[in-house]
Structure formats: C-alpha cells, structure tokens
Enzyme design. Structure first.
Site, PDB file in Angstrom:
ATOM      1  N   LYS A  56       0.829  -1.208   0.000  1.00  0.00           N
ATOM      2  CA  LYS A  56       0.000   0.000   0.000  1.00  0.00           C
ATOM      3  C   LYS A  56       0.861   1.255   0.000  1.00  0.00           C
ATOM      4  CE  LYS A  56      -3.837  -2.477   2.005  1.00  0.00           C
ATOM      5  NZ  LYS A  56      -4.449  -3.053   3.203  1.00  0.00           N
ATOM      6  N   GLN A  90      -5.375  -2.250   9.549  1.00  0.00           N
ATOM      7  CA  GLN A  90      -5.244  -3.555   8.897  1.00  0.00           C
ATOM      8  C   GLN A  90      -5.938  -4.635   9.743  1.00  0.00           C
ATOM      9  OE1 GLN A  90      -3.854  -4.052   5.903  1.00  0.00           O
ATOM     10  NE2 GLN A  90      -3.964  -6.270   5.899  1.00  0.00           N
ATOM     11  N   ASP A 130     -11.070   2.530   3.937  1.00  0.00           N
ATOM     12  CA  ASP A 130     -11.519   1.166   3.636  1.00  0.00           C
ATOM     13  C   ASP A 130     -13.018   1.090   3.343  1.00  0.00           C
ATOM     14  OD1 ASP A 130      -9.705  -0.935   3.624  1.00  0.00           O
ATOM     15  OD2 ASP A 130      -9.568  -1.006   5.809  1.00  0.00           O
TER      16      ASP A 130
HETATM   17  N1  GUE Z   1      -8.471  -3.025   6.790  1.00  0.00           N
HETATM   18  C1  GUE Z   1      -8.178  -3.900   5.852  1.00  0.00           C
HETATM   19  N2  GUE Z   1      -8.419  -3.580   4.558  1.00  0.00           N
HETATM   20  C2  GUE Z   1      -8.113  -4.471   3.569  1.00  0.00           C
HETATM   21  O1  GUE Z   1      -8.329  -4.174   2.369  1.00  0.00           O
HETATM   22  C3  GUE Z   1      -7.531  -5.721   3.922  1.00  0.00           C
HETATM   23  C4  GUE Z   1      -7.309  -5.984   5.270  1.00  0.00           C
HETATM   24  N3  GUE Z   1      -7.640  -5.068   6.202  1.00  0.00           N
HETATM   25  N4  GUE Z   1      -6.779  -7.155   5.656  1.00  0.00           N
HETATM   26  C5  GUE Z   1      -6.368  -8.158   4.700  1.00  0.00           C
HETATM   27  C6  GUE Z   1      -7.106  -8.059   3.387  1.00  0.00           C
HETATM   28  C7  GUE Z   1      -6.355  -8.673   2.223  1.00  0.00           C
HETATM   29  N5  GUE Z   1      -6.131  -7.592   1.283  1.00  0.00           N
HETATM   30  C8  GUE Z   1      -5.380  -7.705   0.121  1.00  0.00           C
HETATM   31  C9  GUE Z   1      -5.026  -6.602  -0.629  1.00  0.00           C
HETATM   32  C10 GUE Z   1      -4.229  -6.724  -1.742  1.00  0.00           C
HETATM   33  C11 GUE Z   1      -3.751  -7.931  -2.133  1.00  0.00           C
HETATM   34  C12 GUE Z   1      -2.856  -8.042  -3.314  1.00  0.00           C
HETATM   35  O2  GUE Z   1      -2.404  -7.043  -3.851  1.00  0.00           O
HETATM   36  N6  GUE Z   1      -2.554  -9.271  -3.778  1.00  0.00           N
HETATM   37  C13 GUE Z   1      -1.661  -9.498  -4.887  1.00  0.00           C
HETATM   38  C14 GUE Z   1      -0.597 -10.494  -4.512  1.00  0.00           C
HETATM   39  C15 GUE Z   1       0.168 -10.096  -3.298  1.00  0.00           C
HETATM   40  C16 GUE Z   1       1.314 -11.018  -2.961  1.00  0.00           C
HETATM   41  O3  GUE Z   1       1.854 -11.670  -3.875  1.00  0.00           O
HETATM   42  O4  GUE Z   1       1.655 -11.070  -1.779  1.00  0.00           O
HETATM   43  C17 GUE Z   1      -2.432 -10.061  -6.057  1.00  0.00           C
HETATM   44  O5  GUE Z   1      -3.503 -10.647  -5.820  1.00  0.00           O
HETATM   45  O6  GUE Z   1      -1.961  -9.935  -7.181  1.00  0.00           O
HETATM   46  C18 GUE Z   1      -4.104  -9.047  -1.417  1.00  0.00           C
HETATM   47  C19 GUE Z   1      -4.920  -8.925  -0.315  1.00  0.00           C
HETATM   48  C20 GUE Z   1      -6.634  -6.457   1.803  1.00  0.00           C
HETATM   49  N7  GUE Z   1      -7.192  -6.651   2.979  1.00  0.00           N
END
Ligand code: GUE
Ligand code: NDP
Ligand code: MG
Length: 285
Positions: free
Chosen positions: A53, A97, A120
């Site tokens: 982020k 988070q 969020d």
């Molecule tokens: N308050 C809060 N807001 C959230 O939005 C929130 C949270 N807590 N807790 C956890 C989950 C999970 N989440 C993700 C965001 C981006 C990827 C992301 O960018 N994933 C990449 C891969 C990342 C990698 O390879 O590690 C992709 O899918 O291409 C994944 C998961 C947001 N979350």
C-alpha cells in the site's frame, strides 16, 4: 476454450496513472493527500500488504503515514493511535489492517474512526450510507471488483451473480454495490450454511469466490462461459493459492486470477478513496 484474463494488475496501473493526475491537481490547490496505515502485530501477510500500500502511495504522489504496534498492544493503545490519526491534518484517510491480534475488539476500533477518514469504507456509518445509497467511501475489494468488470465491459445489468463468502470486507458488502440500480445485477450470497452451493454457482453468469478455501471453485460448478473472480487467498508452503481451481480456466470465458486480479484493484481503490476524500475536503473549504 481458454478463459481470457481480467487483468487487475494492468487495470490498477491505469487507475494509478489517472490518480496521479488528480493528486497533482490537489497539490496545486494546496491539498496534500496522505494515507495512514495502522498495523498491529507481526503477521507476515499483513506486513506485506501494508508495504504494498505504501509503495502504491509513492507511485501516485500520496504521502504515507505508518503506525505500527506490537501484538502485545492493548485496546487503549490501538485506540490512542486511531484518535491521533483522526486529529492529524496530514492524514486524509487511513486503514486499520484487519484482522487485529486476538483479544482486540476490531469493531470498537472501527467505530472510533472518523468516518470521513475511513479509506476502507468499513466504518459502520459508511456501510450504513452504502445501504441508504448516500455518497461515502466504498469498501475497496467490492469496489475493485465492480470497477474491473466495468473496465472490461462485462455486462452486469440483469446478470446472475453468485458470491461465495459473507465476510465483512468482501462478500457481505459486494451485494450492496452490485444490486444498485446503476449495476442492476441479481446476487445470491452463499456461505457455509448454503445447502447446495453447486446449484447456485452453476446458475451464475458471474462467480465471486471470496471464501478463503483453496481450490473451492472447481470446473464442475462453473457454467461454460461464466465470469469468475478469484478473491480468496490461502497461504501454503508453495505460496499463495486462490479459491478458484486452475481447471476453471478451461471452462470460464473470463477469470480474474489470484495473483494479478482483484488484489491490485483493491489497492487501487484504497488510493481512490483517499483521493476522493481529499477532493471532498477541497470542495468543502
Ligand atoms: N483493513 C483492511 N483492509 C483491507 O483491504 C484488507 C485488510 N484489512 N486485511 C487483509 C485483506 C487482504 N487484502 C489484500 C489486498 C491486496 C492484495 C494483493 O495485492 N494481492 C496481490 C498479490 C500479493 C502477494 O503476492 O503477496 C495479487 O492478488 O496480485 C491481497 C490482499 C486487503 N485486505
Ligand atoms: N484479493 C483481495 O484483495 C482480498 C482478498 N481477501 C481474501 O478473501 C477471502 C475472504 O476474506 P474475508 O471475507 O475477510 O474472510 P472471512 O473469513 O471473514 O469470510 C470467509 C467467508 O467464506 C465462507 N466460507 C468458508 N468456507 C466456505 C465453503 N466451503 N463454502 C461456502 N462458503 C464458505 C465463510 O462462511 P461462514 O460465514 O459460514 O463461516 C465466510 O463467510 C480471504 O481468503 C481473504 O484473504 C480479502 C480481502 C481482500
Ligand atoms: Mg475477515
């Protein structure tokens, strides 16, 4: 037949370049958008998301405000950080988070946030505004999914959508976005109490898989030519695994893969929420 890719990574890059222009315009008018993150504990996954982020922020010219607390932090310590960010004029929007370490009450923390700084879209006031159809920051993952479908001209008007998972960040709110008159889809929300997931999934034009169960969506529960979005993430020794089995690529018309689909869109929508909050700030002064 091989499914075409709903490329969230490429789409997020486009959105980020659009946002960079809006950030420049805000700065020219004396507003410097800043995103805060509150990270409690040492979950490696959470650390990696939060790092991502802040990388995104740097790309579009948004300032980063990082707050980290140990997993021994008390409820009061977390709440003190939230109060501090509520008051910080350099913080346009922020996220806490999730999940928080055991013993901490996430709902009490969310409730304490200034809803106008909720990047969020998960504050109870903003979820309420979404239900009432009022302008508010929207939950990032659902908004990212809808945006991705729009940018690929996937028709939503009248589409039957099967959502798998009723979690607060994805499954529960996405139905609220998809059933707005502007989207006009029909949504079935499935969960572990669903009697016949196969029946609902097989009927769907669009499947949103957000259960967090590796490979849950197998090809035999997908209608030929359907659109399938892989939202779920399971950490295994071999790396990250989605909810959608790879064999679905032979059955579906479009797949948003994990990685490279919904995740990057989620992050782009977080930035969008911050830019919009800054724009609202400008409009109201
Ligand atoms: N308050 C809060 N807001 C959230 O939005 C929130 C949270 N807590 N807790 C956890 C989950 C999970 N989440 C993700 C965001 C981006 C990827 C992301 O960018 N994933 C990449 C891969 C990342 C990698 O390879 O590690 C992709 O899918 O291409 C994944 C998961 C947001 N979350
Ligand atoms: N790519 C991205 O940007 C993001 C990805 N995620 C990922 O998406 C997934 C969902 O996140 P979140 O909503 O927070 O998770 P939750 O754990 O809060 O919710 C999971 C939901 O899936 C349901 N479920 C579990 N197993 C099954 C099953 N076999 N059949 C039907 N339903 C099932 C659960 O049902 P019940 O309620 O009955 O227990 C629950 O409602 C996670 O893997 C998370 O990592 C999350 C946010 C962003
Ligand atoms: Mg959850």
């Amino acid at each position: 037949m091989k499914a075409q890719k709903l490329d969230g990574k490429a789409t997020a890059a486009t959105i980020k370049s659009e946002l960079a222009v809006r950030v420049e315009a805000l700065k020219a008018q004396g507003i410097n958008p800043g995103l805060g993150t509150v990270l409690v504990g040492d979950d490696p996954g959470s650390h990696s998301y939060v790092r991502g982020k802040h990388r995104d922020c740097a790309e579009v010219g948004i300032a980063s405000i990082q707050r980290e607390l140990p997993d021994t932090a008390t409820q009061e310590e977390v709440e003190a950080v939230v109060r501090e960010l509520n008051e910080d004029p350099t913080c346009t929007g922020y996220i806490v988070q999730l999940p928080l370490p055991r013993g901490l009450d996430a709902n009490r923390v969310l409730e304490l946030m200034d809803p106008d700084k909720d990047a969020d879209g998960l504050h109870p006031t903003n979820l309420g505004r979404l239900v009432l159809g009022q302008d508010a920051p929207l939950p990032c993952t659902p908004r990212g999914i809808v945006e991705l479908l729009h940018r690929y001209d996937i028709p939503l008007n009248g589409a039957d959508v099967c959502v798998i998972g009723r979690g607060v960040t994805v499954g529960r709110p996405i139905g609220l976005l998809l059933t707005r008159r502007t989207e006009n889809a029909t949504v079935t929300l499935c969960h572990t109490g669903t009697k016949d997931l196969t029946r609902h999934a097989l009927e769907a034009d669009i499947i949103v898989a957000a259960a967090g169960v590796a490979g849950l969506v197998s090809a035999d529960i997908v209608k030929p030519g359907a659109v399938v979005l892989d939202v779920g993430i399971t950490r295994t020794e071999q790396g990250l695994v989605g909810d959608v089995h790879p064999e679905v690529l032979e059955k579906a018309a479009w797949v948003a893969p994990m990685p490279g689909g919904v995740g990057p869109m989620t992050r782009a929508m977080l930035l969008t929420n911050v830019v919009e909050a800054a724009e609202r700030q400008l409009a109201s002064r």
